[in-house]
Design a protein around this motif. Structure first.
Motif, short mmCIF file in Angstrom:
data_model
loop_
_atom_site.label_atom_id
_atom_site.label_comp_id
_atom_site.label_asym_id
_atom_site.label_seq_id
_atom_site.Cartn_x
_atom_site.Cartn_y
_atom_site.Cartn_z
N ALA A 21 0.82 -1.22 0.00
CA ALA A 21 0.00 0.00 0.00
C ALA A 21 0.86 1.26 0.00
CB ALA A 21 -0.93 -0.02 1.21
N LEU A 22 1.99 1.24 0.68
CA LEU A 22 2.81 2.43 0.81
C LEU A 22 3.82 2.60 -0.32
CD1 LEU A 22 3.58 2.33 4.65
CD2 LEU A 22 1.90 3.77 3.46
N GLU A 23 4.01 1.51 -1.10
CA GLU A 23 5.06 1.55 -2.13
C GLU A 23 4.87 2.65 -3.18
OE1 GLU A 23 7.09 -1.39 -5.50
OE2 GLU A 23 5.53 -2.17 -4.15
N PRO A 24 3.68 2.93 -3.68
CA PRO A 24 3.54 3.96 -4.70
C PRO A 24 4.01 5.35 -4.24
CG PRO A 24 1.61 2.56 -4.65
CD PRO A 24 2.42 2.21 -3.46
N SER A 25 3.73 5.65 -2.97
CA SER A 25 4.11 6.97 -2.48
C SER A 25 5.50 6.99 -1.85
CB SER A 25 3.08 7.46 -1.44
OG SER A 25 3.01 6.53 -0.35
N MET A 26 5.95 5.83 -1.44
CA MET A 26 7.26 5.74 -0.79
C MET A 26 8.03 4.58 -1.43
SD MET A 26 6.05 6.29 3.18
CE MET A 26 7.72 6.44 3.75
N PRO A 27 8.79 4.83 -2.49
CA PRO A 27 9.45 3.76 -3.25
C PRO A 27 10.35 2.87 -2.40
CG PRO A 27 9.56 5.85 -4.42
CD PRO A 27 9.00 6.16 -3.07
N GLY A 28 10.87 3.34 -1.30
CA GLY A 28 11.74 2.52 -0.46
C GLY A 28 11.02 1.30 0.13
N TRP A 29 9.72 1.41 0.23
CA TRP A 29 8.95 0.28 0.77
C TRP A 29 8.94 -0.91 -0.18
CZ3 TRP A 29 6.79 -0.71 5.45
CH2 TRP A 29 6.79 0.31 6.38
N ALA A 30 9.40 -0.68 -1.41
CA ALA A 30 9.45 -1.80 -2.37
C ALA A 30 10.39 -2.90 -1.85
CB ALA A 30 9.91 -1.31 -3.73
N VAL A 32 10.95 -3.55 1.30
CA VAL A 32 10.22 -4.22 2.38
C VAL A 32 9.21 -5.20 1.80
CG1 VAL A 32 8.72 -3.90 4.38
CG2 VAL A 32 10.56 -2.25 3.90
N ARG A 33 8.51 -4.72 0.73
CA ARG A 33 7.52 -5.59 0.09
C ARG A 33 8.19 -6.84 -0.47
NH1 ARG A 33 6.78 -6.80 -4.79
NH2 ARG A 33 8.07 -5.08 -5.53
N ALA A 34 9.35 -6.70 -1.08
CA ALA A 34 10.04 -7.85 -1.68
C ALA A 34 10.48 -8.84 -0.59
CB ALA A 34 11.25 -7.37 -2.47
N ALA A 35 10.97 -8.30 0.53
CA ALA A 35 11.38 -9.19 1.63
C ALA A 35 10.18 -9.93 2.20
CB ALA A 35 12.08 -8.39 2.72
N ALA A 36 9.05 -9.19 2.40
CA ALA A 36 7.85 -9.82 2.94
C ALA A 36 7.30 -10.84 1.96
CB ALA A 36 6.80 -8.75 3.27
N GLU A 37 7.36 -10.52 0.70
CA GLU A 37 6.86 -11.45 -0.33
C GLU A 37 7.70 -12.75 -0.33
OE1 GLU A 37 5.55 -11.20 -5.03
OE2 GLU A 37 7.02 -9.78 -4.21
N LEU A 390 14.54 -10.18 -0.67
CA LEU A 390 15.18 -8.87 -0.62
C LEU A 390 16.41 -8.83 -1.51
CD1 LEU A 390 15.44 -6.04 0.60
CD2 LEU A 390 16.71 -7.08 2.52
N ALA A 391 17.22 -9.91 -1.47
CA ALA A 391 18.43 -9.95 -2.28
C ALA A 391 18.09 -9.95 -3.76
CB ALA A 391 19.25 -11.19 -1.92
N ILE A 392 17.11 -10.75 -4.15
CA ILE A 392 16.74 -10.82 -5.58
C ILE A 392 16.22 -9.47 -6.06
CG2 ILE A 392 15.08 -11.85 -7.18
CD1 ILE A 392 15.31 -14.43 -5.53
N VAL A 395 19.14 -6.96 -6.35
CA VAL A 395 19.98 -7.23 -7.52
C VAL A 395 19.27 -6.80 -8.79
CG1 VAL A 395 21.06 -9.03 -8.90
CG2 VAL A 395 21.30 -9.05 -6.41
N ALA A 396 17.97 -7.17 -8.87
CA ALA A 396 17.20 -6.82 -10.07
C ALA A 396 17.10 -5.31 -10.23
CB ALA A 396 15.81 -7.46 -10.00
N SER A 397 16.84 -4.62 -9.11
CA SER A 397 16.74 -3.16 -9.17
C SER A 397 18.07 -2.54 -9.56
CB SER A 397 16.28 -2.61 -7.79
OG SER A 397 15.00 -3.11 -7.46
N GLY A 398 19.16 -3.06 -9.04
CA GLY A 398 20.47 -2.52 -9.39
C GLY A 398 20.79 -2.72 -10.85
N LEU A 399 20.47 -3.91 -11.39
CA LEU A 399 20.72 -4.18 -12.79
C LEU A 399 19.88 -3.26 -13.68
CD1 LEU A 399 20.95 -8.07 -12.82
CD2 LEU A 399 22.81 -6.42 -13.15
N ARG A 400 18.61 -3.05 -13.27
CA ARG A 400 17.75 -2.18 -14.07
C ARG A 400 18.27 -0.75 -14.07
NH1 ARG A 400 11.61 -2.00 -12.37
NH2 ARG A 400 12.59 -1.02 -10.55
N ALA A 401 18.81 -0.31 -12.94
CA ALA A 401 19.33 1.05 -12.87
C ALA A 401 20.58 1.17 -13.73
CB ALA A 401 19.66 1.43 -11.44
N VAL A 402 21.42 0.12 -13.74
CA VAL A 402 22.64 0.17 -14.53
C VAL A 402 22.34 0.11 -16.01
CG1 VAL A 402 24.77 -1.07 -15.07
CG2 VAL A 402 24.06 -0.79 -12.68
N LEU A 403 21.41 -0.78 -16.38
CA LEU A 403 21.11 -0.98 -17.80
C LEU A 403 20.14 0.07 -18.33
CD1 LEU A 403 20.72 -4.87 -17.79
CD2 LEU A 403 22.71 -3.51 -18.52
#
Length: 404
Positions: A21-30, A32-37, A390-392, A395-403
């Protein structure tokens, strides 16, 4: 443990909902969402794996679930085979028994008075139970049968002759003759009138009473002197005559048909007598009564003797290295022989026992034994899933930022 593992799943779910719920307004929660998922996925996966061992998850008969109830008999056979090949092999059993020192350990245990007393008590109880189970008539019949077979069926005369010959060679007849002379002398001293009457009664009736008395006294004194002379002289003619008589008798018992026949006639009369049966009844009654009384009395000579004997055996097993080595070798060989010849029977106890268990009950018993550790698997799965998620995502977010 189930509630703790399930509670972690719901905590991860709540965090996931909040982060989503908080991810759209607060991107850092993504993150947290990934870890919880990931935690939710790990918790669900391990819940399914643990549950599938014991039952069908949610009651759905998914293939390869409810493994333990469904394959109970196969698990039992596998376990029995494993025990048979890995635990009951000759090499394993022999090595274990040789390392124990059976004789020395048994000796240390037996030499303690309380343990020897315990063994004596248990042995007395067992023997008493055996005595109570025996039928008196059967035992009496057996005693009578053994008496007839071993005492009455063999010829008596040759055996008596051989025993007599050995007695003569060893000079054992001398004490018997001495005992007879002692008895005769005591009787003469105690019954002078009876001896005198036995002499005077053989005199003619016309002989005066005074003469009877003189003859009685003279015969009595001569009899006493004669007995004393025989007792005092080892080479007295009467003793030598007795030895010659006994030698001839024992020879006849072995070789003279007429003498043997007379003895066999005597034996036949004894065999036909009801006294043989009475002897069996009385012998068994005496033995059983004595045994029962001795076994039930802790202070009886039998019980005390057993305790002393056990203590002596324990002390010798502890101190006699040669005897202990023989006992150890014998016990090891006996155990290995039993295992080698009854290995399958021993292992089948496991297989047969497990086959008799109810599948559902078996599953519940095993789950109670190992369930705590299995719930830790669920908890660890939740934590590892969170870290992996969280690790996946990172890593995916870092690769997307680099590419990107």
């Amino acid at each position: 443990m189930k509630r703790l593992a399930t509670g972690l799943f719901f905590v991860a779910t709540a965090i996931f909902v909040l982060a989503f719920a908080l991810e759209p307004s607060m991107p850092g929660w993504a993150y947290v969402r990934a870890a919880a998922e990931g935690a939710m996925v790990g918790a669900l996966a391990d819940w399914f794996a643990v549950t599938a061992l014991f039952r069908h998850p949610l009651g759905l008969k998914i293939p390869h679930t409810a493994i333990i109830p469904r394959r109970k008999n196969e698990i039992g056979r596998t376990l029995g085979t494993f025990v048979e090949t890995e635990f009951l092999s000759d090499a394993v059993v022999r090595q274990k028994l040789e390392s124990i020192g059976i004789a020395r350990g048994l000796g240390d245990w037996l030499r303690r008075p309380e343990n020897a007393e315990r063994v004596s008590r248990e042995a007395a109880t067992a023997l008493g139970g055996v005595l109570s189970l025996l039928d008196d008539s059967d035992v009496q019949a057996l005693v009578e049968k053994l008496a007839r077979r071993h005492l009455l069926e063999p010829e008596w005369a040759p055996t008596l002759g051989r025993l007599g010959e050995r007695m003569l060679v060893a000079g054992q007849q001398t004490p018997l003759i001495d005992a007879g002379l002692d008895t005769l002398e005591r009787w003469l001293e105690a019954h002078p009138e009876a001896f005198g009457e036995s002499v005077s009664n053989r005199l003619p009736r016309w002989v005066p009473r005074v003469v009877d008395k003189l003859v009685d006294d003279r015969a009595y004194r001569e009899a006493l002197r004669f007995v004393a002379a025989v007792r005092a002289d080892p080479e007295h003619p009467l003793r030598l005559a007795a030895d010659r008589y006994l030698d001839g008798l024992f020879t006849d018992l072995q070789n003279d048909d007429a003498t043997i026949e007379r003895v066999e006639k005597l034996k036949s009369d004894v065999s036909a007598s009801p006294r043989v049966h009475e002897f069996a009844v009385e012998a068994w009654a005496a033995v059983s009564e004595t045994l029962d009384a001795s076994l039930t009395d802790p202070d009886s000579d039998l019980r005390r003797g057993i305790v002393r004997a056990l203590g002596d055996i324990g002390e010798r097993l502890r101190t006699d290295a040669t005897l202990a080595a023989k006992i150890d070798a014998w016990a090891t060989d006996a155990a290995c022989y039993l295992v080698a010849n009854h290995l399958s029977d021993i292992a089948s106890v496991i297989t047969d026992t497990i086959e008799k268990w109810d599948p559902q009950e078996t599953s519940e018993k095993l789950e109670l034994q190992v369930g705590r550790d299995l719930q830790f698997i669920r908890i660890n799965g939740t934590v590892v899933g969170a870290l992996a998620g969280l690790a996946i995502f990172a890593v995916a977010s870092g690769l997307r930022a680099v590419l990107g």
